[in-house]
Design a protein around this motif. Structure first.
Motif, mmCIF file in Angstrom:
data_model
loop_
_atom_site.group_PDB
_atom_site.id
_atom_site.type_symbol
_atom_site.label_atom_id
_atom_site.label_comp_id
_atom_site.label_asym_id
_atom_site.label_seq_id
_atom_site.Cartn_x
_atom_site.Cartn_y
_atom_site.Cartn_z
ATOM 1 N N VAL A 37 0.839 -1.201 0.000
ATOM 2 C CA VAL A 37 0.000 0.000 0.000
ATOM 3 C C VAL A 37 0.874 1.252 0.000
ATOM 4 O O VAL A 37 0.617 2.204 -0.747
ATOM 5 C CB VAL A 37 -0.931 0.005 1.234
ATOM 6 C CG1 VAL A 37 -1.670 1.323 1.333
ATOM 7 C CG2 VAL A 37 -1.910 -1.150 1.153
ATOM 8 N N GLU A 38 1.914 1.234 0.805
ATOM 9 C CA GLU A 38 2.808 2.387 0.874
ATOM 10 C C GLU A 38 3.506 2.612 -0.467
ATOM 11 O O GLU A 38 3.662 3.748 -0.925
ATOM 12 C CB GLU A 38 3.853 2.177 1.981
ATOM 13 C CG GLU A 38 3.222 2.239 3.374
ATOM 14 C CD GLU A 38 4.207 1.850 4.483
ATOM 15 O OE1 GLU A 38 5.360 1.493 4.149
ATOM 16 O OE2 GLU A 38 3.820 1.899 5.662
ATOM 17 N N ILE B 141 4.093 5.684 -5.625
ATOM 18 C CA ILE B 141 4.045 5.696 -7.086
ATOM 19 C C ILE B 141 2.985 6.679 -7.570
ATOM 20 O O ILE B 141 3.196 7.411 -8.535
ATOM 21 C CB ILE B 141 3.755 4.278 -7.617
ATOM 22 C CG1 ILE B 141 5.006 3.410 -7.410
ATOM 23 C CG2 ILE B 141 3.360 4.316 -9.082
ATOM 24 C CD1 ILE B 141 4.855 1.999 -7.869
ATOM 25 N N GLU B 142 1.903 6.709 -6.849
ATOM 26 C CA GLU B 142 0.840 7.643 -7.206
ATOM 27 C C GLU B 142 1.331 9.087 -7.058
ATOM 28 O O GLU B 142 0.866 9.988 -7.754
ATOM 29 C CB GLU B 142 -0.371 7.402 -6.302
ATOM 30 C CG GLU B 142 -1.673 7.883 -6.923
ATOM 31 C CD GLU B 142 -2.875 7.287 -6.200
ATOM 32 O OE1 GLU B 142 -3.979 7.340 -6.741
ATOM 33 O OE2 GLU B 142 -2.680 6.761 -5.086
ATOM 34 N N GLU C 227 13.558 4.516 -7.203
ATOM 35 C CA GLU C 227 13.769 5.479 -6.116
ATOM 36 C C GLU C 227 13.256 4.906 -4.799
ATOM 37 O O GLU C 227 13.900 5.040 -3.757
ATOM 38 C CB GLU C 227 13.038 6.788 -6.425
ATOM 39 C CG GLU C 227 13.518 7.468 -7.706
ATOM 40 C CD GLU C 227 12.694 8.702 -8.052
ATOM 41 O OE1 GLU C 227 13.278 9.787 -8.162
ATOM 42 O OE2 GLU C 227 11.454 8.579 -8.209
ATOM 43 N N ILE C 228 12.112 4.275 -4.889
ATOM 44 C CA ILE C 228 11.544 3.651 -3.698
ATOM 45 C C ILE C 228 12.497 2.596 -3.161
ATOM 46 O O ILE C 228 12.717 2.491 -1.954
ATOM 47 C CB ILE C 228 10.178 3.012 -4.012
ATOM 48 C CG1 ILE C 228 9.193 4.085 -4.483
ATOM 49 C CG2 ILE C 228 9.625 2.295 -2.784
ATOM 50 C CD1 ILE C 228 7.846 3.559 -4.924
#
Lengths: 111, 111
Positions: free
Chosen positions: A63-64, A69-70, A77-78
């Motif tokens: 979810v995070e 991404i949204e 990067e994440i």
DNA sequence: CGTGTAAGGAATTCTGACACG
DNA sequence: CGTGTAAGGAATTCTGACACG
């Protein structure tokens, strides 16, 4: 007096949830869930037959990830962020361990 | 000073585990797991397609049930035991609730 | 880059029944 | 009573690819 309550929490990390349930829990599509794995952001285990098994931690992480991404953050990067966090956490652990070692050396304590 | 730590534990009761994983977690056969449901000892939910979904609580309960059966206890006896336990727990809850009500009536406290 | 989708196949689960005892 | 099993079908998941952008 202070009580420090240590959590077992043996459940949150157990890889027992199939992708269909993860889909419902997160609201993400199978495609998204599998893609985030492909980008090395989540690491489900596999059943003998090859089916993915996720933990509640994974669900939370997914979810995070989707949120970021949204917000326009790219998967690599994440991943970098996570690596940095993990390094920080490892350092912290190491720091505590060394401190403990020093205390033991001085006072002969065993843990 | 006393700290009362309230556990969220939102995971242990989530019905997200398929019967195959339950089989591995408990060491029981599908047949046994389904039979204990038939005897109303566990209550899995169902996916849209009709597949059973269990919680970690269910897994724990299943193991305990199997242990009792191995000790010669019959399923209907196990069910009676559970009903008795639940009644006891309900009574306890009710008792606390009434006590709280009396306190409120006397001192005008709100919870 | 991140996601949707159709395709074909494999793994998983379901139910009802017969069997043993 | 509690459990194993074979049977046939349905739900679930898998992979690799094409598409859009």
């Amino acid at each position: 007096m202070i009580f420090i309550v240590q959590q077992k929490e043996s459940y949150i990390d157990r890889k027992v949830i199939s992708i269909g349930v993860v889909r419902e829990l997160t609201g993400l599509s199978d495609r998204q869930i599998r893609y985030y794995e492909e980008r090395k952001l989540v690491f489900p285990e596999r059943s003998k037959g090859g089916n993915r098994k996720y933990s509640f931690s994974d669900v939370k992480a997914l979810v995070e990830i989707a949120d970021k991404i949204e917000d326009g953050v790219q998967t690599h990067e994440i991943r970098q962020e996570k690596l940095k966090e993990n390094r920080k956490i490892e350092q912290e652990k190491m720091r505590k361990k060394m401190l403990q070692g020093q205390l033991n050396a001085h006072f002969g304590l065993r843990n």
